[in-house]
Motif scaffolding. Structure first.
Motif, PDB file in Angstrom:
ATOM      1  N   SER A   3       0.832  -1.201   0.000  1.00 22.07           N
ATOM      2  CA  SER A   3       0.000   0.000   0.000  1.00 22.07           C
ATOM      3  C   SER A   3       0.869   1.254   0.000  1.00 22.07           C
ATOM      4  O   SER A   3       1.658   1.455   0.917  1.00 22.07           O
ATOM      5  N   PRO A   4       0.750   2.084  -1.031  1.00 14.56           N
ATOM      6  CA  PRO A   4       1.496   3.337  -1.049  1.00 14.56           C
ATOM      7  C   PRO A   4       0.826   4.367  -0.146  1.00 14.56           C
ATOM      8  O   PRO A   4      -0.276   4.143   0.355  1.00 14.56           O
ATOM      9  N   ALA A   5       1.471   5.495   0.018  1.00 12.86           N
ATOM     10  CA  ALA A   5       0.952   6.561   0.876  1.00 12.86           C
ATOM     11  C   ALA A   5      -0.047   7.451   0.135  1.00 12.86           C
ATOM     12  O   ALA A   5      -0.342   8.536   0.602  1.00 12.86           O
ATOM     13  N   PHE A   6      -0.554   6.990  -0.999  1.00 12.92           N
ATOM     14  CA  PHE A   6      -1.551   7.767  -1.739  1.00 12.92           C
ATOM     15  C   PHE A   6      -2.548   6.826  -2.387  1.00 12.92           C
ATOM     16  O   PHE A   6      -2.313   5.625  -2.505  1.00 12.92           O
ATOM     17  N   ASP A   7      -3.680   7.367  -2.811  1.00 14.21           N
ATOM     18  CA  ASP A   7      -4.755   6.597  -3.427  1.00 14.21           C
ATOM     19  C   ASP A   7      -4.429   6.365  -4.905  1.00 14.21           C
ATOM     20  O   ASP A   7      -4.546   7.277  -5.725  1.00 14.21           O
ATOM     21  N   VAL A   8      -4.002   5.152  -5.229  1.00  9.72           N
ATOM     22  CA  VAL A   8      -3.581   4.823  -6.587  1.00  9.72           C
ATOM     23  C   VAL A   8      -4.743   4.968  -7.572  1.00  9.72           C
ATOM     24  O   VAL A   8      -4.576   5.483  -8.677  1.00  9.72           O
ATOM     25  N   GLU A   9      -5.940   4.531  -7.195  1.00  7.24           N
ATOM     26  CA  GLU A   9      -7.104   4.639  -8.088  1.00  7.24           C
ATOM     27  C   GLU A   9      -7.368   6.102  -8.459  1.00  7.24           C
ATOM     28  O   GLU A   9      -7.612   6.412  -9.625  1.00  7.24           O
ATOM     29  N   SER A  10      -7.333   6.995  -7.473  1.00  7.57           N
ATOM     30  CA  SER A  10      -7.550   8.424  -7.756  1.00  7.57           C
ATOM     31  C   SER A  10      -6.423   8.989  -8.613  1.00  7.57           C
ATOM     32  O   SER A  10      -6.662   9.776  -9.525  1.00  7.57           O
ATOM     33  N   PHE A  11      -5.194   8.589  -8.314  1.00 11.31           N
ATOM     34  CA  PHE A  11      -4.041   9.044  -9.088  1.00 11.31           C
ATOM     35  C   PHE A  11      -4.187   8.642 -10.548  1.00 11.31           C
ATOM     36  O   PHE A  11      -4.022   9.464 -11.449  1.00 11.31           O
ATOM     37  N   LEU A  12      -4.530   7.379 -10.798  1.00 10.74           N
ATOM     38  CA  LEU A  12      -4.673   6.901 -12.171  1.00 10.74           C
ATOM     39  C   LEU A  12      -5.940   7.419 -12.840  1.00 10.74           C
ATOM     40  O   LEU A  12      -6.091   7.310 -14.051  1.00 10.74           O
ATOM     41  N   GLY A  13      -6.844   8.001 -12.067  1.00 13.84           N
ATOM     42  CA  GLY A  13      -8.051   8.605 -12.614  1.00 13.84           C
ATOM     43  C   GLY A  13      -7.838  10.019 -13.130  1.00 13.84           C
ATOM     44  O   GLY A  13      -8.729  10.600 -13.737  1.00 13.84           O
ATOM     45  N   GLN A  14      -6.653  10.572 -12.920  1.00 14.64           N
ATOM     46  CA  GLN A  14      -6.340  11.920 -13.390  1.00 14.64           C
ATOM     47  C   GLN A  14      -5.996  11.898 -14.884  1.00 14.64           C
ATOM     48  O   GLN A  14      -5.633  10.873 -15.439  1.00 14.64           O
ATOM     49  N   TRP A  34      -7.564   4.023 -17.009  1.00 19.76           N
ATOM     50  CA  TRP A  34      -7.399   2.963 -16.019  1.00 19.76           C
ATOM     51  C   TRP A  34      -8.796   2.517 -15.635  1.00 19.76           C
ATOM     52  O   TRP A  34      -9.573   3.283 -15.070  1.00 19.76           O
ATOM     53  N   GLU A  35      -9.157   1.298 -15.995  1.00 22.55           N
ATOM     54  CA  GLU A  35     -10.514   0.825 -15.782  1.00 22.55           C
ATOM     55  C   GLU A  35     -10.503  -0.699 -15.710  1.00 22.55           C
ATOM     56  O   GLU A  35      -9.796  -1.359 -16.489  1.00 22.55           O
ATOM     57  N   ASP A  36     -11.266  -1.252 -14.798  1.00 22.76           N
ATOM     58  CA  ASP A  36     -11.390  -2.707 -14.650  1.00 22.76           C
ATOM     59  C   ASP A  36     -10.034  -3.373 -14.407  1.00 22.76           C
ATOM     60  O   ASP A  36      -9.764  -4.466 -14.920  1.00 22.76           O
ATOM     61  N   GLY A  37      -9.167  -2.705 -13.658  1.00 20.15           N
ATOM     62  CA  GLY A  37      -7.858  -3.268 -13.337  1.00 20.15           C
ATOM     63  C   GLY A  37      -6.903  -3.341 -14.505  1.00 20.15           C
ATOM     64  O   GLY A  37      -5.951  -4.120 -14.490  1.00 20.15           O
ATOM     65  N   ARG A 128      -4.635  -3.345 -24.272  1.00 16.84           N
ATOM     66  CA  ARG A 128      -5.101  -3.572 -22.896  1.00 16.84           C
ATOM     67  C   ARG A 128      -3.960  -4.205 -22.109  1.00 16.84           C
ATOM     68  O   ARG A 128      -3.414  -5.230 -22.508  1.00 16.84           O
ATOM     69  N   LEU A 129      -3.606  -3.566 -21.011  1.00 14.94           N
ATOM     70  CA  LEU A 129      -2.556  -4.086 -20.138  1.00 14.94           C
ATOM     71  C   LEU A 129      -3.129  -4.336 -18.758  1.00 14.94           C
ATOM     72  O   LEU A 129      -3.471  -3.400 -18.037  1.00 14.94           O
ATOM     73  N   VAL A 130      -3.273  -5.615 -18.420  1.00 21.11           N
ATOM     74  CA  VAL A 130      -3.583  -6.011 -17.051  1.00 21.11           C
ATOM     75  C   VAL A 130      -2.219  -6.309 -16.430  1.00 21.11           C
ATOM     76  O   VAL A 130      -1.575  -7.288 -16.809  1.00 21.11           O
ATOM     77  N   PRO A 131      -1.749  -5.468 -15.518  1.00 15.71           N
ATOM     78  CA  PRO A 131      -0.372  -5.610 -15.035  1.00 15.71           C
ATOM     79  C   PRO A 131      -0.116  -6.922 -14.300  1.00 15.71           C
ATOM     80  O   PRO A 131      -0.919  -7.354 -13.481  1.00 15.71           O
ATOM     81  N   ASP A 132       1.024  -7.543 -14.629  1.00 18.82           N
ATOM     82  CA  ASP A 132       1.551  -8.657 -13.827  1.00 18.82           C
ATOM     83  C   ASP A 132       2.140  -8.092 -12.542  1.00 18.82           C
ATOM     84  O   ASP A 132       2.104  -8.733 -11.502  1.00 18.82           O
ATOM     85  N   ALA A 133       2.709  -6.902 -12.667  1.00 19.84           N
ATOM     86  CA  ALA A 133       3.325  -6.214 -11.525  1.00 19.84           C
ATOM     87  C   ALA A 133       2.927  -4.746 -11.584  1.00 19.84           C
ATOM     88  O   ALA A 133       2.929  -4.138 -12.650  1.00 19.84           O
ATOM     89  N   LEU A 134       2.560  -4.213 -10.438  1.00 16.45           N
ATOM     90  CA  LEU A 134       2.197  -2.801 -10.336  1.00 16.45           C
ATOM     91  C   LEU A 134       2.874  -2.252  -9.080  1.00 16.45           C
ATOM     92  O   LEU A 134       2.660  -2.759  -7.982  1.00 16.45           O
ATOM     93  N   THR A 135       3.710  -1.238  -9.274  1.00 18.87           N
ATOM     94  CA  THR A 135       4.435  -0.624  -8.175  1.00 18.87           C
ATOM     95  C   THR A 135       4.014   0.832  -8.086  1.00 18.87           C
ATOM     96  O   THR A 135       4.027   1.540  -9.099  1.00 18.87           O
ATOM     97  N   ALA A 136       3.647   1.263  -6.901  1.00 23.79           N
ATOM     98  CA  ALA A 136       3.278   2.668  -6.680  1.00 23.79           C
ATOM     99  C   ALA A 136       4.164   3.208  -5.576  1.00 23.79           C
ATOM    100  O   ALA A 136       4.327   2.561  -4.538  1.00 23.79           O
ATOM    101  N   GLN A 137       4.739   4.368  -5.823  1.00 23.99           N
ATOM    102  CA  GLN A 137       5.602   4.997  -4.816  1.00 23.99           C
ATOM    103  C   GLN A 137       5.301   6.474  -4.696  1.00 23.99           C
ATOM    104  O   GLN A 137       5.066   7.150  -5.692  1.00 23.99           O
ATOM    105  N   ASP A 138       5.335   6.940  -3.457  1.00 20.17           N
ATOM    106  CA  ASP A 138       5.247   8.362  -3.175  1.00 20.17           C
ATOM    107  C   ASP A 138       6.656   8.784  -2.755  1.00 20.17           C
ATOM    108  O   ASP A 138       7.132   8.411  -1.700  1.00 20.17           O
TER     109      ASP A 138
END
Length: 145
Positions: A3-14, A34-37, A128-138
């Motif tokens: 879990s990063p220190a920010f909301d990844v869904e909101s970030f990717l919604g920008q 960014w939709e449906d993972g 369409r890219l369903v990530p095998d790996a997703l890294t989020a950093q603040d």
């Protein structure tokens, strides 16, 4: 993903620009949804991205912000095998509204045709890219002074 220190869904919604890397290596900026993972990127046979993914579907994609005035630095990095899937107009409209606004009469004609031309005839396709790996950093920092 931790879990990063920010909301990844909101970030990717920008309305941010991502950069996608394909085998070669080749890196190009893209608008995404960014939709449906999954990350959804509009492409087709007119684009080198289409050919690169057909020949080797392994991609990496980064979405980031870096504001030196405020110290806001965030990033999301995704890796995986992209697939080329049929274009659907409702998703295309959601993606374009995100970047161009809801008033289609103000859009440049090159974007409008994606919604009203026959996708099969034009060859419009989703990457369409369903990530095998997703890294989020603040990586944000304090600005003093």
């Amino acid at each position: 993903m931790t879990s990063p220190a920010f909301d990844v869904e909101s970030f990717l919604g920008q309305s941010l620009t991502a950069r996608i890397a394909t085998y070669g290596p080749t890196v190009r900026p893209v608008w995404f949804l960014w939709e449906d993972g999954a990350f959804w990127v509009l492409t087709g046979p007119w684009a080198k991205l289409f050919d690169h993914v057909r020949s080797n579907p392994r991609v990496a994609l980064v979405v980031d912000v870096c504001d030196i005035e405020t110290g806001l630095v965030r990033q999301v990095i995704a890796r995986g095998e992209a697939e080329l899937v049929p274009f659907d107009v409702p998703r295309g409209r959601r993606k374009l509204i995100r970047y161009l606004g809801a008033d289609e009469s103000r859009w440049d004609a090159r974007f409008v045709h994606y919604l009203y031309d026959d996708p099969a005839e034009r060859g419009t396709t989703w990457l369409r890219l369903v990530p095998d790996a997703l890294t989020a950093q603040d990586l944000s920092y304090s600005v003093t002074g």
